[in-house]
Write a protein that holds these residues in place. Sequence first.
Motif, PDB file in Angstrom:
ATOM      1  N   GLU A  79       0.825  -1.212   0.000  1.00 38.44           N
ATOM      2  CA  GLU A  79       0.000   0.000   0.000  1.00 38.44           C
ATOM      3  C   GLU A  79       0.855   1.257   0.000  1.00 38.44           C
ATOM      4  O   GLU A  79       0.583   2.228  -0.722  1.00 38.44           O
ATOM      5  CB  GLU A  79      -0.941   0.005   1.210  1.00 38.44           C
ATOM      6  N   LEU A  80       1.902   1.258   0.813  1.00 37.73           N
ATOM      7  CA  LEU A  80       2.793   2.425   0.861  1.00 37.73           C
ATOM      8  C   LEU A  80       3.524   2.588  -0.464  1.00 37.73           C
ATOM      9  O   LEU A  80       3.695   3.707  -0.955  1.00 37.73           O
ATOM     10  CB  LEU A  80       3.797   2.274   2.007  1.00 37.73           C
ATOM     11  N   ALA A  81       3.972   1.487  -1.042  1.00 42.95           N
ATOM     12  CA  ALA A  81       4.699   1.557  -2.315  1.00 42.95           C
ATOM     13  C   ALA A  81       3.824   2.145  -3.408  1.00 42.95           C
ATOM     14  O   ALA A  81       4.252   3.029  -4.155  1.00 42.95           O
ATOM     15  CB  ALA A  81       5.197   0.170  -2.705  1.00 42.95           C
ATOM     16  N   VAL A  82       2.591   1.657  -3.505  1.00 46.18           N
ATOM     17  CA  VAL A  82       1.683   2.138  -4.546  1.00 46.18           C
ATOM     18  C   VAL A  82       1.445   3.638  -4.404  1.00 46.18           C
ATOM     19  O   VAL A  82       1.462   4.391  -5.389  1.00 46.18           O
ATOM     20  CB  VAL A  82       0.344   1.370  -4.493  1.00 46.18           C
ATOM     21  N   ALA A  83       1.240   4.095  -3.163  1.00 45.41           N
ATOM     22  CA  ALA A  83       0.967   5.517  -2.933  1.00 45.41           C
ATOM     23  C   ALA A  83       2.155   6.400  -3.262  1.00 45.41           C
ATOM     24  O   ALA A  83       1.989   7.592  -3.548  1.00 45.41           O
ATOM     25  CB  ALA A  83       0.543   5.727  -1.478  1.00 45.41           C
ATOM     26  N   ALA A  84       3.361   5.822  -3.224  1.00 53.00           N
ATOM     27  CA  ALA A  84       4.568   6.632  -3.398  1.00 53.00           C
ATOM     28  C   ALA A  84       5.199   6.525  -4.773  1.00 53.00           C
ATOM     29  O   ALA A  84       6.190   7.200  -5.054  1.00 53.00           O
ATOM     30  CB  ALA A  84       5.605   6.232  -2.345  1.00 53.00           C
ATOM     31  N   LEU A  85       4.657   5.691  -5.647  1.00 57.36           N
ATOM     32  CA  LEU A  85       5.322   5.413  -6.920  1.00 57.36           C
ATOM     33  C   LEU A  85       5.493   6.645  -7.796  1.00 57.36           C
ATOM     34  O   LEU A  85       6.455   6.738  -8.567  1.00 57.36           O
ATOM     35  CB  LEU A  85       4.537   4.334  -7.689  1.00 57.36           C
ATOM     36  N   GLU A  86       4.593   7.592  -7.711  1.00 56.23           N
ATOM     37  CA  GLU A  86       4.685   8.772  -8.567  1.00 56.23           C
ATOM     38  C   GLU A  86       5.734   9.769  -8.092  1.00 56.23           C
ATOM     39  O   GLU A  86       6.204  10.596  -8.863  1.00 56.23           O
ATOM     40  CB  GLU A  86       3.317   9.459  -8.655  1.00 56.23           C
ATOM     41  N   GLU A  87       6.110   9.690  -6.817  1.00 57.23           N
ATOM     42  CA  GLU A  87       7.006  10.710  -6.270  1.00 57.23           C
ATOM     43  C   GLU A  87       8.362  10.170  -5.830  1.00 57.23           C
ATOM     44  O   GLU A  87       9.253  10.937  -5.494  1.00 57.23           O
ATOM     45  CB  GLU A  87       6.340  11.402  -5.075  1.00 57.23           C
TER      46      GLU A  87
END
Length: 321
Positions: free
Chosen positions: A145-153
């Motif tokens: 979940e954390l990885a998905v939320a951070a992939l753009e940044e």
Amino acid sequence: MTVRIRKYSWQLAPGHIRDIRQRVFIEEQQVPPELEWDDTDEIADHFLAVLPDNTPVGVARLFSSLNETAHVGRMAILPEHRGKGIGETLLRHLLAEAAGQYDEVRLSAQEHAIPFYQRSGFHVCSDVYDDAGIPHYDMRCLAPELAVAALEERDHPLLLEADRQSWLFENETRMLALMDSLAGQAGQRIWLYDRLLEHDLYDRFRFRELISALARRHRLSEVRLLIHDDKPLVKRRHQLVELMRRLPSRIELKLVNDDYPVEDQPFMLIDREGVLYRHDFSKPAGFCNFSDSGRVKLLSEAFQRMWDAGRSSLELRQLPL
């Protein structure tokens, strides 16, 4: 490049999925057909990447083991469509599918593809092994979940020595995901300082398994547990203590000496780069860094001073085996 991802069961999957795997794995990579086609296809979800004109260009599958861990596999992009970001789009789609349902996503990566997976939040978690004559490594993401939320940044989210941005946390769920992501990448040492070895934080099955894996990895592995109070460990059986007693040369526990200065905030240090720091002993709020050698060096010095002044736990030593 814009691509759409379509999801199928094996029974309803179009022939394109089998055709792409046939071309990439069996014809290009010389994987024996009897290894390529297996029973897992029947229980997996299958994904097909298509261009805006419906041209099929890539495939992958996703399945779970014991409904706890998701597995990405059979990921392939046709040769003429590689290098266009299609694989990354497909992988991140699968990661998003798994996030929220599973706390861990695993895959088996060919050696040359490791950097590709690292960009999406995966880290290596095994030695090299042979699969169909090709060198592979197991990789995992312990906080999908954390990885998905951070992939753009972030370029390499959750990757030790590469993710250079701080992660803030204000609840236990997020803190534990970051804690496990750090601990799972420890190559040599985990130093942990806290008031108590709280069961909810440190006696979880996954955290124990990560500690155990490091302790058994090689003779230079080092797990140090530095706490203020050992009475709860005596009153209620703690599996980290049991593990420490089986591996006494790799896992050590000490009590702080209150006659010497001690730190006011708990922290965990991973190798020379990783740190998880809480602002208060009683609250799950603080920050986590995967690449912060300067802060780790300062906290390591503070930990070492407390450790040198610390004392052994007589009560734990007297517990029956």
